[in-house]
Design a protein around this motif. Sequence first.
Motif, PDB file in Angstrom:
ATOM      1  N   LEU A  44       0.814  -1.208   0.000  1.00  0.00           N
ATOM      2  CA  LEU A  44       0.000   0.000   0.000  1.00  0.00           C
ATOM      3  C   LEU A  44       0.854   1.268   0.000  1.00  0.00           C
ATOM      4  O   LEU A  44       0.627   2.174  -0.804  1.00  0.00           O
ATOM      5  CB  LEU A  44      -0.941  -0.005   1.212  1.00  0.00           C
ATOM      6  N   MET A  45       1.841   1.351   0.904  1.00  0.00           N
ATOM      7  CA  MET A  45       2.671   2.557   0.972  1.00  0.00           C
ATOM      8  C   MET A  45       3.955   2.254   1.723  1.00  0.00           C
ATOM      9  O   MET A  45       4.064   1.244   2.415  1.00  0.00           O
ATOM     10  CB  MET A  45       1.919   3.695   1.649  1.00  0.00           C
ATOM     11  N   SER A  46       4.921   3.166   1.582  1.00  0.00           N
ATOM     12  CA  SER A  46       6.230   2.965   2.176  1.00  0.00           C
ATOM     13  C   SER A  46       6.854   4.308   2.533  1.00  0.00           C
ATOM     14  O   SER A  46       6.534   5.335   1.926  1.00  0.00           O
ATOM     15  CB  SER A  46       7.145   2.221   1.195  1.00  0.00           C
ATOM     16  N   SER A  47       7.752   4.272   3.508  1.00  0.00           N
ATOM     17  CA  SER A  47       8.530   5.465   3.844  1.00  0.00           C
ATOM     18  C   SER A  47       9.744   5.616   2.937  1.00  0.00           C
ATOM     19  O   SER A  47      10.505   6.581   3.088  1.00  0.00           O
ATOM     20  CB  SER A  47       8.983   5.402   5.306  1.00  0.00           C
ATOM     21  N   TYR A  48       9.933   4.704   1.989  1.00  0.00           N
ATOM     22  CA  TYR A  48      11.131   4.708   1.149  1.00  0.00           C
ATOM     23  C   TYR A  48      11.054   5.766   0.058  1.00  0.00           C
ATOM     24  O   TYR A  48      11.980   6.551  -0.128  1.00  0.00           O
ATOM     25  CB  TYR A  48      11.335   3.332   0.534  1.00  0.00           C
ATOM     26  N   LEU A  49       9.963   5.805  -0.686  1.00  0.00           N
ATOM     27  CA  LEU A  49       9.787   6.784  -1.757  1.00  0.00           C
ATOM     28  C   LEU A  49       8.554   7.623  -1.430  1.00  0.00           C
ATOM     29  O   LEU A  49       7.427   7.150  -1.542  1.00  0.00           O
ATOM     30  CB  LEU A  49       9.625   6.094  -3.112  1.00  0.00           C
ATOM     31  N   THR A  50       8.771   8.861  -1.041  1.00  0.00           N
ATOM     32  CA  THR A  50       7.662   9.708  -0.594  1.00  0.00           C
ATOM     33  C   THR A  50       7.580  11.026  -1.357  1.00  0.00           C
ATOM     34  O   THR A  50       6.878  11.941  -0.944  1.00  0.00           O
ATOM     35  CB  THR A  50       7.811  10.002   0.911  1.00  0.00           C
ATOM     36  N   ALA A  51       8.286  11.108  -2.479  1.00  0.00           N
ATOM     37  CA  ALA A  51       8.352  12.385  -3.211  1.00  0.00           C
ATOM     38  C   ALA A  51       6.977  12.870  -3.652  1.00  0.00           C
ATOM     39  O   ALA A  51       6.665  14.065  -3.548  1.00  0.00           O
ATOM     40  CB  ALA A  51       9.269  12.244  -4.418  1.00  0.00           C
ATOM     41  N   SER A  52       6.141  11.972  -4.147  1.00  0.00           N
ATOM     42  CA  SER A  52       4.844  12.416  -4.663  1.00  0.00           C
ATOM     43  C   SER A  52       3.891  12.797  -3.538  1.00  0.00           C
ATOM     44  O   SER A  52       3.095  13.730  -3.686  1.00  0.00           O
ATOM     45  CB  SER A  52       4.224  11.336  -5.557  1.00  0.00           C
ATOM     46  N   GLU A  53       3.952  12.096  -2.403  1.00  0.00           N
ATOM     47  CA  GLU A  53       3.108  12.460  -1.261  1.00  0.00           C
ATOM     48  C   GLU A  53       3.479  13.854  -0.749  1.00  0.00           C
ATOM     49  O   GLU A  53       2.610  14.657  -0.398  1.00  0.00           O
ATOM     50  CB  GLU A  53       3.249  11.434  -0.138  1.00  0.00           C
ATOM     51  N   LYS A  54       4.782  14.132  -0.693  1.00  0.00           N
ATOM     52  CA  LYS A  54       5.237  15.457  -0.270  1.00  0.00           C
ATOM     53  C   LYS A  54       4.864  16.512  -1.314  1.00  0.00           C
ATOM     54  O   LYS A  54       4.446  17.625  -0.970  1.00  0.00           O
ATOM     55  CB  LYS A  54       6.744  15.446  -0.059  1.00  0.00           C
ATOM     56  N   ALA A  55       5.018  16.161  -2.584  1.00  0.00           N
ATOM     57  CA  ALA A  55       4.728  17.118  -3.654  1.00  0.00           C
ATOM     58  C   ALA A  55       3.262  17.511  -3.680  1.00  0.00           C
ATOM     59  O   ALA A  55       2.929  18.631  -4.109  1.00  0.00           O
ATOM     60  CB  ALA A  55       5.133  16.533  -5.007  1.00  0.00           C
ATOM     61  N   LEU A  56       2.372  16.644  -3.220  1.00  0.00           N
ATOM     62  CA  LEU A  56       0.956  16.988  -3.163  1.00  0.00           C
ATOM     63  C   LEU A  56       0.761  18.243  -2.323  1.00  0.00           C
ATOM     64  O   LEU A  56       0.003  19.150  -2.699  1.00  0.00           O
ATOM     65  CB  LEU A  56       0.158  15.813  -2.581  1.00  0.00           C
ATOM     66  N   SER A  57       1.453  18.332  -1.194  1.00  0.00           N
ATOM     67  CA  SER A  57       1.384  19.530  -0.360  1.00  0.00           C
ATOM     68  C   SER A  57       2.225  20.666  -0.924  1.00  0.00           C
ATOM     69  O   SER A  57       1.788  21.832  -0.955  1.00  0.00           O
ATOM     70  CB  SER A  57       1.852  19.222   1.065  1.00  0.00           C
ATOM     71  N   GLU A  58       3.439  20.351  -1.371  1.00  0.00           N
ATOM     72  CA  GLU A  58       4.343  21.390  -1.853  1.00  0.00           C
ATOM     73  C   GLU A  58       3.752  22.173  -3.016  1.00  0.00           C
ATOM     74  O   GLU A  58       3.781  23.415  -3.028  1.00  0.00           O
ATOM     75  CB  GLU A  58       5.679  20.756  -2.258  1.00  0.00           C
ATOM     76  N   ILE A  59       3.224  21.468  -4.000  1.00  0.00           N
ATOM     77  CA  ILE A  59       2.694  22.141  -5.192  1.00  0.00           C
ATOM     78  C   ILE A  59       1.421  22.907  -4.853  1.00  0.00           C
ATOM     79  O   ILE A  59       1.203  24.032  -5.330  1.00  0.00           O
ATOM     80  CB  ILE A  59       2.460  21.118  -6.317  1.00  0.00           C
TER      81      ILE A  59
END
Length: 231
Positions: A44-59
């Motif tokens: 379902l999800m991982s702490s390994y690749l989180t760029a897109s989850e962070k980008a949702l807020s950043e953008i």
Amino acid sequence: MKPPFFEILAYEPTDLGMLCLRRRELLCEPGTIVTEVTLNHEFLMSSYLTASEKALSEIALQMHPGTGLQVLVGGLGLGYTASTALNSERVSQLEVVEFLPQVIDWLEQGLIPLSDQLTTDSRLSVIQNDIYQQLASPPQQMHDLILIDVDHSPDDNLDDTSGSFYTADGLQLAKRHLKEEGLLGVWSYAESSRFVDALHEVFREVHIEPVTVFNNLINEQQTDWLFFARD
């Protein structure tokens, strides 16, 4: 040779199936420990690749010029979307709506990597509810940003009841929860022309942002998709 580290932190039934929280050492990167979530034994999800989850807020924050922002996040997960939003001093209040009480318990018990950061931020509140039902109901509070990271994609839902959100009718209901100049952001692992058409039908401006990273676990690039819309 020492075997790689592996630990089950939680394994429990939920309304969506068996949910597992685990921590393990990556075989491809010895010494790197990641936290992962599976549902019904599927990743379902991982702490390994989180760029897109962070980008949702950043953008979303880049697109909204305001201050004192009221932010609503649908889906707690491992907390990366919420924590990234809270990194901005322009956010005055952030409410996370999480469907599974077990995931909220993980946060409160300090089992996820960002527990300390999140639980000590007075701007954060986490409630147990169905974000899709909440957005389909008359608004109790208006928000500057609504960020949704729940389903795999608009066409691949965790639960059958969420599908109406991704239609024009569902988006019209959700739009009532946005303040003037408010912004909706939705995370997805795949493109969805059907959802894009619905967004264009409801909102004046639609922006689609692909986020591509190299996934060392499968030795190839992968792209997640972020959909943003506002009037």
